[in-house]
Design an enzyme around this catalytic site. Sequence first.
Site, PDB file in Angstrom:
ATOM      1  N   ASP A  24       0.862  -1.182   0.000  1.00 41.21           N
ATOM      2  CA  ASP A  24       0.000   0.000   0.000  1.00 41.21           C
ATOM      3  C   ASP A  24       0.899   1.233   0.000  1.00 41.21           C
ATOM      4  O   ASP A  24       1.974   1.239   0.635  1.00 41.21           O
ATOM      5  CB  ASP A  24      -0.906   0.025   1.228  1.00 41.21           C
ATOM      6  CG  ASP A  24      -1.880   1.192   1.176  1.00 41.21           C
ATOM      7  OD1 ASP A  24      -2.915   1.071   0.482  1.00 41.21           O
ATOM      8  OD2 ASP A  24      -1.587   2.226   1.802  1.00 41.21           O
ATOM      9  N   GLU A  26       1.062   5.649   0.295  1.00 45.21           N
ATOM     10  CA  GLU A  26       0.452   6.946   0.553  1.00 45.21           C
ATOM     11  C   GLU A  26       1.158   7.946  -0.345  1.00 45.21           C
ATOM     12  O   GLU A  26       2.387   7.876  -0.529  1.00 45.21           O
ATOM     13  CB  GLU A  26       0.589   7.343   2.029  1.00 45.21           C
ATOM     14  CG  GLU A  26      -0.058   6.382   3.003  1.00 45.21           C
ATOM     15  CD  GLU A  26      -1.542   6.156   2.732  1.00 45.21           C
ATOM     16  OE1 GLU A  26      -2.220   7.074   2.232  1.00 45.21           O
ATOM     17  OE2 GLU A  26      -2.027   5.034   3.010  1.00 45.21           O
ATOM     18  N   HIS A 166      -5.482   4.856   6.406  1.00 46.94           N
ATOM     19  CA  HIS A 166      -4.736   5.650   5.426  1.00 46.94           C
ATOM     20  C   HIS A 166      -3.273   5.800   5.793  1.00 46.94           C
ATOM     21  O   HIS A 166      -2.625   6.776   5.383  1.00 46.94           O
ATOM     22  CB  HIS A 166      -5.379   7.028   5.220  1.00 46.94           C
ATOM     23  CG  HIS A 166      -6.740   6.950   4.599  1.00 46.94           C
ATOM     24  ND1 HIS A 166      -6.937   6.546   3.299  1.00 46.94           N
ATOM     25  CD2 HIS A 166      -7.975   7.215   5.108  1.00 46.94           C
ATOM     26  CE1 HIS A 166      -8.241   6.563   3.021  1.00 46.94           C
ATOM     27  NE2 HIS A 166      -8.886   6.965   4.109  1.00 46.94           N
ATOM     28  N   ASP A 171      -2.879  -0.243   6.271  1.00 46.49           N
ATOM     29  CA  ASP A 171      -3.761  -0.600   5.158  1.00 46.49           C
ATOM     30  C   ASP A 171      -3.298  -1.901   4.496  1.00 46.49           C
ATOM     31  O   ASP A 171      -4.123  -2.711   4.069  1.00 46.49           O
ATOM     32  CB  ASP A 171      -3.793   0.533   4.127  1.00 46.49           C
ATOM     33  CG  ASP A 171      -4.623   1.716   4.615  1.00 46.49           C
ATOM     34  OD1 ASP A 171      -5.037   1.706   5.789  1.00 46.49           O
ATOM     35  OD2 ASP A 171      -4.841   2.649   3.815  1.00 46.49           O
TER      36      ASP A 171
END
Length: 567
Positions: A24, A26, A166, A171
């Site tokens: 994942d 960001e 998030h 995540d």
Amino acid sequence: MVAVQGSFDELGRPLADTTFCVVDLETTGGSAAKGSQITEIGAVKIRGGEVIAEFQTLVNPDGAIPAFITVLTGITNQMVIGAPRIAEVLPSFLEFARGTVLVAHNAPFDVGFLKHYSRELSIPWPGFETLDTATLARRVLSREEVPNCKLSTLAARFGATTTPNHRALSDARATVDVLHALFERLGPLGVTTLEEVATYTSKVKPEQRKKRHLAEHLPQAPGVYLFRDRADEILYVGTSRNLRARTRSYFTKAETRTRMGEMVMLAQRIEGIVCATALEAQVRELRLIGRHRPPYNRRSPFPERLSWLKLTREPWPRLSIVRTILDDDADYIGPFRGRAAAEGALTALHDAFRIRQCTTKMGKKPRQTTCALAEMGHCLSPCDGSTNPETYAVEVSRVRSAMTGDPEELVTAVRTRMLDLARTERFEDAAIWRDRLTGFLRAVVRTQRLRELTGSGELVAAAPHPEGWEIHVIRFGRLAAAGVMPRGTHPIGWVDALLATAETVEPGFGPIPAATAEETETLLRWLDSPGLRMVRGAWHAPFGGAARHLSPFEDASTSWDDLQRPG
């Protein structure tokens, strides 16, 4: 899921034995192409339901993080100011993930960012297979179960041990739980391999998926499968190293060929024929297609449509394009890929040699009127007695040599014509002659290659097999027996037993005396496989054949200047 295209005989990799890297990211925005940067990478490596390792790092984006992103993720400018940049982080992550299947929720987003910066930094992308849990969830879950397929919704539905927030690692951990829950849903449906998951994520009609039970009785073994309709007529014949895995894929795969989709909807039963080896399965498939001509097979189902070029045996021989090989002691080359190729080869021979082109039957002492070709000197004109049998026999011998031996004389003649045309910039005409010669050479090479094997009464050959050695008996170019000799078995007695049960093959006539050209060529390809050993008999390529002339004419990079050099 974007999976590497498996081979036709893909056995399938069990999900429990596959290593996944759930990742994942960001970021500062939604598009790497428009300048958005990665601010955090989190990943969990799993195998067999167990966590192997984790990877997490913040990334300095070399710019300010938008305020709304900070509100969403909690990642501030102060948090990343001392973090490594993507040029340092990406190689470490790629090494962490090497050899795994990448998994992400909305994989195009995360994998898209990673690929973008891989290109920007000139770092080779490992070519990962990828799995998108969002796509998989849409296929597995109904609207009644979940209103949407957001990660937070799925994590709550499946009771994930980590709540998505998030942040990259959290995540990724939640995605791991979602992935395992989705796999548990797929298990009872018979989806247990990576390849089956790939086909399951494709769009398939419900009616097609419901027919999957037709394949459940088939074994996980090499063989031939036959799709049959309501009247038990054969619709389609195929072959695989794993009958069950291959046939089940027809009911989970988004079949792009319309005819195959039609065939699956008509199918009512699948018959499996287990074979000892993959080669035996290939040969059985060819024979079944030739015998039954299934409507949904397009792979050479009509051998009688093939064209051969024949040099007749009569007082004044001539060339002829035929469909059938007869026991008439004539010389044949082919089969050609189409009649047009055979006609091109015929034209090349007629241009180079003064053999008669008429189809009239002639006795030993013909008394007929000459034709225009004879008047122009393109024919020795046996029809009006202008030549004697001895002179004509020499010309026929030259034609026979070009067809069955070394066609150097014809190659030289056509090459000269091509170059003459090229010098006058008639390149299209020169290309026509090149294609005529290429078609002829392909047919001669094919015939000579077939005769390597069809002239041998019996060959026994062995190739490595996971369980020992696969042994095949070949007689006159036809597969007569196949089997797998287990490790530690005394070979002489085992081979003798196989020979005793082998099919009796009588010597026939022509280039393919006992099988189709396609079957014999399939056997030839197997005989060329690495590690093969001859057990009994021998075979070899003919000396001075046509193959050495073919390469320059098939090579697209060959120039007209190259063709001036002797072959």
